[in-house]
Design a protein around this motif. Structure first.
Motif, PDB file in Angstrom:
ATOM      1  N   THR A 233       0.823  -1.207   0.000  1.00 16.00           N
ATOM      2  CA  THR A 233       0.000   0.000   0.000  1.00 16.00           C
ATOM      3  C   THR A 233       0.856   1.255   0.000  1.00 16.00           C
ATOM      4  O   THR A 233       0.446   2.290  -0.535  1.00 16.00           O
ATOM      5  CB  THR A 233      -0.939   0.013   1.210  1.00 16.00           C
ATOM      6  OG1 THR A 233      -0.170  -0.147   2.412  1.00 16.00           O
ATOM      7  CG2 THR A 233      -1.953  -1.124   1.118  1.00 16.00           C
ATOM      8  N   ASP A 234       2.053   1.182   0.578  1.00 20.59           N
ATOM      9  CA  ASP A 234       2.954   2.334   0.532  1.00 20.59           C
ATOM     10  C   ASP A 234       3.388   2.638  -0.898  1.00 20.59           C
ATOM     11  O   ASP A 234       3.436   3.807  -1.308  1.00 20.59           O
ATOM     12  CB  ASP A 234       4.186   2.082   1.406  1.00 20.59           C
ATOM     13  CG  ASP A 234       3.920   2.331   2.881  1.00 20.59           C
ATOM     14  OD1 ASP A 234       2.939   3.026   3.194  1.00 20.59           O
ATOM     15  OD2 ASP A 234       4.681   1.812   3.718  1.00 20.59           O
ATOM     16  N   LEU A 237       0.538   4.335  -2.617  1.00 20.44           N
ATOM     17  CA  LEU A 237       0.412   5.740  -2.239  1.00 20.44           C
ATOM     18  C   LEU A 237       1.474   6.599  -2.902  1.00 20.44           C
ATOM     19  O   LEU A 237       1.199   7.743  -3.300  1.00 20.44           O
ATOM     20  CB  LEU A 237       0.476   5.878  -0.718  1.00 20.44           C
ATOM     21  CG  LEU A 237      -0.774   5.453   0.047  1.00 20.44           C
ATOM     22  CD1 LEU A 237      -0.487   5.394   1.542  1.00 20.44           C
ATOM     23  CD2 LEU A 237      -1.926   6.407  -0.239  1.00 20.44           C
ATOM     24  N   ASP A 238       2.701   6.080  -3.038  1.00 20.29           N
ATOM     25  CA  ASP A 238       3.763   6.827  -3.728  1.00 20.29           C
ATOM     26  C   ASP A 238       3.345   7.131  -5.166  1.00 20.29           C
ATOM     27  O   ASP A 238       3.457   8.272  -5.638  1.00 20.29           O
ATOM     28  CB  ASP A 238       5.066   6.022  -3.738  1.00 20.29           C
ATOM     29  CG  ASP A 238       5.715   5.923  -2.356  1.00 20.29           C
ATOM     30  OD1 ASP A 238       5.390   6.756  -1.486  1.00 20.29           O
ATOM     31  OD2 ASP A 238       6.526   5.002  -2.160  1.00 20.29           O
ATOM     32  N   ARG A 266      -7.219   6.590   5.948  1.00 20.03           N
ATOM     33  CA  ARG A 266      -5.845   6.097   5.794  1.00 20.03           C
ATOM     34  C   ARG A 266      -5.200   6.623   4.513  1.00 20.03           C
ATOM     35  O   ARG A 266      -4.020   6.991   4.512  1.00 20.03           O
ATOM     36  CB  ARG A 266      -5.849   4.569   5.795  1.00 20.03           C
ATOM     37  CG  ARG A 266      -6.213   3.951   7.141  1.00 20.03           C
ATOM     38  CD  ARG A 266      -6.305   2.445   7.048  1.00 20.03           C
ATOM     39  NE  ARG A 266      -6.617   1.840   8.334  1.00 20.03           N
ATOM     40  CZ  ARG A 266      -6.855   0.548   8.514  1.00 20.03           C
ATOM     41  NH1 ARG A 266      -6.815  -0.278   7.480  1.00 20.03           N
ATOM     42  NH2 ARG A 266      -7.130   0.077   9.715  1.00 20.03           N
ATOM     43  N   VAL A 267      -5.968   6.655   3.439  1.00 19.90           N
ATOM     44  CA  VAL A 267      -5.429   7.158   2.183  1.00 19.90           C
ATOM     45  C   VAL A 267      -5.126   8.652   2.285  1.00 19.90           C
ATOM     46  O   VAL A 267      -4.068   9.127   1.847  1.00 19.90           O
ATOM     47  CB  VAL A 267      -6.411   6.877   1.021  1.00 19.90           C
ATOM     48  CG1 VAL A 267      -5.993   7.635  -0.242  1.00 19.90           C
ATOM     49  CG2 VAL A 267      -6.484   5.380   0.737  1.00 19.90           C
ATOM     50  N   SER A 269      -4.471  10.370   4.978  1.00 18.38           N
ATOM     51  CA  SER A 269      -3.309  10.544   5.853  1.00 18.38           C
ATOM     52  C   SER A 269      -2.010  10.202   5.119  1.00 18.38           C
ATOM     53  O   SER A 269      -1.013  10.926   5.231  1.00 18.38           O
ATOM     54  CB  SER A 269      -3.464   9.654   7.094  1.00 18.38           C
ATOM     55  OG  SER A 269      -2.331   9.753   7.927  1.00 18.38           O
ATOM     56  N   GLY A 270      -2.029   9.112   4.344  1.00 18.89           N
ATOM     57  CA  GLY A 270      -0.836   8.727   3.598  1.00 18.89           C
ATOM     58  C   GLY A 270      -0.449   9.750   2.552  1.00 18.89           C
ATOM     59  O   GLY A 270       0.742  10.026   2.348  1.00 18.89           O
ATOM     60  N   ASP A 273       1.087  12.778   4.217  1.00 19.43           N
ATOM     61  CA  ASP A 273       2.485  12.501   4.556  1.00 19.43           C
ATOM     62  C   ASP A 273       3.401  12.694   3.352  1.00 19.43           C
ATOM     63  O   ASP A 273       4.604  12.919   3.507  1.00 19.43           O
ATOM     64  CB  ASP A 273       2.637  11.073   5.081  1.00 19.43           C
ATOM     65  CG  ASP A 273       2.001  10.883   6.452  1.00 19.43           C
ATOM     66  OD1 ASP A 273       1.740  11.899   7.131  1.00 19.43           O
ATOM     67  OD2 ASP A 273       1.758   9.722   6.828  1.00 19.43           O
ATOM     68  N   ARG A 274       2.827  12.599   2.168  1.00 16.88           N
ATOM     69  CA  ARG A 274       3.601  12.776   0.933  1.00 16.88           C
ATOM     70  C   ARG A 274       3.421  14.174   0.355  1.00 16.88           C
ATOM     71  O   ARG A 274       3.708  14.410  -0.824  1.00 16.88           O
ATOM     72  CB  ARG A 274       3.181  11.705  -0.078  1.00 16.88           C
ATOM     73  CG  ARG A 274       3.660  10.302   0.325  1.00 16.88           C
ATOM     74  CD  ARG A 274       2.883   9.204  -0.375  1.00 16.88           C
ATOM     75  NE  ARG A 274       3.433   7.882  -0.077  1.00 16.88           N
ATOM     76  CZ  ARG A 274       3.204   7.205   1.055  1.00 16.88           C
ATOM     77  NH1 ARG A 274       2.426   7.741   1.998  1.00 16.88           N
ATOM     78  NH2 ARG A 274       3.746   6.024   1.251  1.00 16.88           N
ATOM     79  N   ARG A 311      -6.804   1.217  -3.497  1.00 23.41           N
ATOM     80  CA  ARG A 311      -7.300   0.225  -2.540  1.00 23.41           C
ATOM     81  C   ARG A 311      -8.423  -0.640  -3.130  1.00 23.41           C
ATOM     82  O   ARG A 311      -9.388  -0.965  -2.432  1.00 23.41           O
ATOM     83  CB  ARG A 311      -7.769   0.904  -1.242  1.00 23.41           C
ATOM     84  CG  ARG A 311      -6.694   1.774  -0.578  1.00 23.41           C
ATOM     85  CD  ARG A 311      -5.534   0.943  -0.087  1.00 23.41           C
ATOM     86  NE  ARG A 311      -4.383   1.758   0.275  1.00 23.41           N
ATOM     87  CZ  ARG A 311      -4.107   2.176   1.504  1.00 23.41           C
ATOM     88  NH1 ARG A 311      -4.921   1.874   2.494  1.00 23.41           N
ATOM     89  NH2 ARG A 311      -3.029   2.883   1.739  1.00 23.41           N
TER      90      ARG A 311
END
Length: 392
Positions: A233-234, A237-238, A266-267, A269-270, A273-274, A311
């Motif tokens: 999943t990381d 997200l990248d 969660r998406v 938030s991810g 973070d990016r 997802r």
């Protein structure tokens, strides 16, 4: 602005706007066929040419998101106060009638229906125009019929996402309509490739064929949708963050759609973070050009240039039976006017098998796509809803 001037409507849209009020009407149309557009102009015509007062006409929708979205366009017609959700309208009706509003939405609907059936008052409303009518049950439609001299219902059963919704036959019976009064077939907003993908999630071969053939939208630059399977999943997200930035550089509106609020959080938030700022119900201040982050259900009725569906896993739609899952995916895919991005992880879920087959036909790319910063501009579309200012 999504509100197309009335002189620029297609022939079938214009005909639906001007249908008289001698009986209730049902308008059928797929995603992007202009149902909302027709209802907005029909409300304006009822007030201006029909002689009704704005406070006796309401445009009723299912979600708060769609209500805010429509109100933005209605402001151009000086009718920004006539739109509300169905449940908000029910509560206001109970208040107007001096009835209790406690007990939740289901009890409120039932209380209003019982009152109208027992008291049989003369209809207070001159006209009620209803969008996304497939998500209202027959009791709700009966409330509308008893409350107004005229009801226009716009619906598409293929986009029904709630178990309490209704089909065309039930809607006709409840509203006293023999058959659908108008079919909007000539203005679908999605590019042919997106139509091909969405059609795979319709229930029958005939429905898929009709939807594919109904798309008449020309494109000057073809940009294939993409589906990618990631090892984590990381990694997803990248890639998602890079793809969203590409759309922003191309000045395209975009939305990220996820199955439920937990996964959406969660998406979001991810992506934060990016370095990505997204507009959500809890963060409307991210800016008018920031991508929207929504669940599939709350995205109903909205459109953007590019849609991102991360997802897409085996567990994401586990609570839903196959028919509802297909409708959810159909709704999500058809929010996009120009480009579609889909992400999943191993093992790829079975519900994506139709998309894999289309990749072999050259309808989309199945694999990794390195962002190039060279994104094609979206085609000019009359019903393209680029202006999402103040949507939340």
């Amino acid at each position: 602005m999504w509100l197309v001037p009335i002189q620029d409507l297609s022939a079938d849209q214009a005909a639906a706007v001007t249908q008289d009020l001698s009986r209730n009407r049902i308008i059928i149309g797929g995603p992007g066929s202009g149902k909302t557009l027709v209802l907005a102009h029909r409300a304006h015509a009822i007030v201006t040419a029909g002689g009704s007062l704005p406070d006796r006409v309401r445009l009723v929708v299912y979600t708060n998101m769609l209500s805010t979205y429509i109100a933005d366009g209605l402001a151009d017609l000086h009718l920004d106060d006539i739109c509300s959700t169905f449940d908000s309208w029910v509560l206001s009706e109970l208040t107007r009638l001096g009835l209790p509003i406690s007990g939740g939405t289901a009890k409120a609907r039932r209380r209003l229906r019982v009152h109208l059936e027992e008291k049989s008052p003369d209809p207070y409303w001159d006209a009620l125009l209803v969008d996304e009518g497939q998500d209202l049950d027959s009791d709700s439609l009966r409330v509308l019929r008893l409350s107004a001299k005229h009801v226009t219902l716009a619906m598409d059963a293929r986009q029904q996402l709630y178990d309490t919704g209704t089909d065309l036959d039930t809607a006709c019976l409840t509203l006293g309509v023999r058959r659908a009064s108008a079919h909007l077939l000539s203005a679908y907003r999605c590019t042919p490739d997106i139509v091909r993908i969405a059609a795979e999630y319709l229930p029958t071969d005939d429905a898929r064929r009709q939807f594919r053939e109904s798309n008449l939208m020309p494109i000057s630059q073809r940009e294939l949708p993409i589906i990618t399977t990631f090892d984590s999943t990381d990694a997803e997200l990248d890639a998602l963050a890079l793809a969203i930035r590409d759309r922003a550089f191309a000045n395209q509106s975009s939305a990220v759609l996820v199955a439920d609020n937990r996964r959406l959080g969660r998406v979001v938030s991810g992506l934060q973070d990016r370095g990505m700022a997204l507009r959500t119900r809890h963060n409307p201040s991210a800016g008018p050009d920031a991508p929207l982050a929504l669940t599939y259900h709350s995205a109903k009725g909205l459109t953007v240039n590019a849609v991102f569906l991360p997802r897409l896993t085996s567990s994401a739609f586990k609570p839903y039976e196959p028919g509802l899952l297909q409708r959810i995916l159909f709704v999500g895919i058809t929010r996009a006017t120009h480009w579609l991005w889909m992400g999943t992880v191993e093992p790829r879920p079975a519900y994506l098998a139709p998309i894999t087959a289309l990749a072999r036909e050259g309808v989309l790319i199945d694999g990794d796509l390195v962002p190039s910063r060279k994104v094609a501009a979206p085609p000019p579309v009359a019903d393209d809803h680029d202006d999402l200012m103040d949507l939340l």
